[in-house]
Design a protein around this motif. Structure first.
Motif, mmCIF file in Angstrom:
data_model
loop_
_atom_site.group_PDB
_atom_site.id
_atom_site.type_symbol
_atom_site.label_atom_id
_atom_site.label_comp_id
_atom_site.label_asym_id
_atom_site.label_seq_id
_atom_site.Cartn_x
_atom_site.Cartn_y
_atom_site.Cartn_z
ATOM 1 N N ILE A 16 0.838 -1.203 0.000
ATOM 2 C CA ILE A 16 0.000 0.000 0.000
ATOM 3 C C ILE A 16 0.870 1.250 0.000
ATOM 4 C CG2 ILE A 16 -1.640 1.354 1.392
ATOM 5 C CD1 ILE A 16 -2.944 -1.391 2.143
ATOM 6 N N LEU A 19 2.208 1.762 -3.511
ATOM 7 C CA LEU A 19 1.165 2.175 -4.446
ATOM 8 C C LEU A 19 0.686 3.606 -4.217
ATOM 9 C CD1 LEU A 19 -0.922 -1.109 -4.413
ATOM 10 C CD2 LEU A 19 0.253 -0.155 -6.419
ATOM 11 N N THR A 20 0.806 4.090 -2.987
ATOM 12 C CA THR A 20 0.248 5.407 -2.649
ATOM 13 C C THR A 20 1.315 6.462 -2.365
ATOM 14 O OG1 THR A 20 0.083 4.807 -0.301
ATOM 15 C CG2 THR A 20 -1.844 4.358 -1.703
ATOM 16 N N THR A 32 -7.461 2.692 -3.146
ATOM 17 C CA THR A 32 -6.326 1.774 -3.168
ATOM 18 C C THR A 32 -6.318 0.868 -1.944
ATOM 19 O OG1 THR A 32 -5.057 3.378 -4.456
ATOM 20 C CG2 THR A 32 -3.808 1.636 -3.351
ATOM 21 N N CYS A 35 -9.155 -1.800 -2.106
ATOM 22 C CA CYS A 35 -8.838 -2.858 -3.060
ATOM 23 C C CYS A 35 -7.779 -3.809 -2.500
ATOM 24 C CB CYS A 35 -8.356 -2.240 -4.369
ATOM 25 S SG CYS A 35 -7.964 -3.476 -5.623
ATOM 26 N N GLU A 36 -6.689 -3.258 -2.022
ATOM 27 C CA GLU A 36 -5.584 -4.100 -1.537
ATOM 28 C C GLU A 36 -5.983 -4.934 -0.324
ATOM 29 O OE1 GLU A 36 -2.482 -4.608 -2.998
ATOM 30 O OE2 GLU A 36 -3.537 -3.562 -4.612
#
Length: 156
Positions: A16, A19-20, A32, A35-36
């Motif tokens: 995470i 991704l962020t 995000t 979803c993760e």
């Protein structure tokens, strides 16, 4: 409670974070994270956010799973309790929770965590529902709270 929590929270937190990285938009972060987290464990049947949109009022935000309730007042349900108190709600049996709102009749247990921005203001609650009874542990709650704190600390 489930025999073994299948989630590697350290790896989930790193994924995470990667991704962020640099993202400060709360809705993008919520999408995000939902979803993760949702895809990290079969216990998680509905995973999503309810955003604070007005005093004492939550509205559905990004989520994974079937339809959720659209609006939840702070005065009702597990999500409302987390928003009202600012404390994690770990509910082994939703039918035993006074005022539980059944957005999905299949839900048997629930974990709801308050989400604070970088100014320590409540911006949402993170709701995870399971179709299994007593599906969540304090380990789940603590690990997810740490992920949320890290992820949303840059939101102002």
């Amino acid at each position: 409670m489930s025999e073994v929590a299948a989630v590697d929270y350290a790896a989930l937190g790193k994924a995470i974070a990667a991704l962020t990285e640099g993202e400060t938009d709360a809705v993008a972060l919520m999408a995000t994270v939902a979803c993760e987290v949702h895809h990290s464990d079969d216990r998680f049947d509905w995973t999503g956010f309810y955003r604070v949109v007005a005093p004492e009022l939550l509205k559905i935000g990004p989520y994974q799973g079937g339809h959720g309730c659209l609006v939840i007042p702070f005065s009702r349900g597990v999500c409302g309790a987390a928003a009202r108190t600012g404390e994690t709600q770990l509910v082994a049996d939703v039918d035993a929770f006074p005022g539980h709102i059944a957005c999905a009749s299949s839900t048997q247990s629930e974990l709801v965590l308050p989400v604070f921005d970088g100014n320590d203001q409540l911006i949402a609650v993170f709701d995870i529902d399971s179709n299994q009874p007593d599906a969540f542990s304090q380990k789940d709650a603590d690990a997810l709270q740490n992920i949320l704190k890290t992820t949303f600390s840059g939101v102002k």
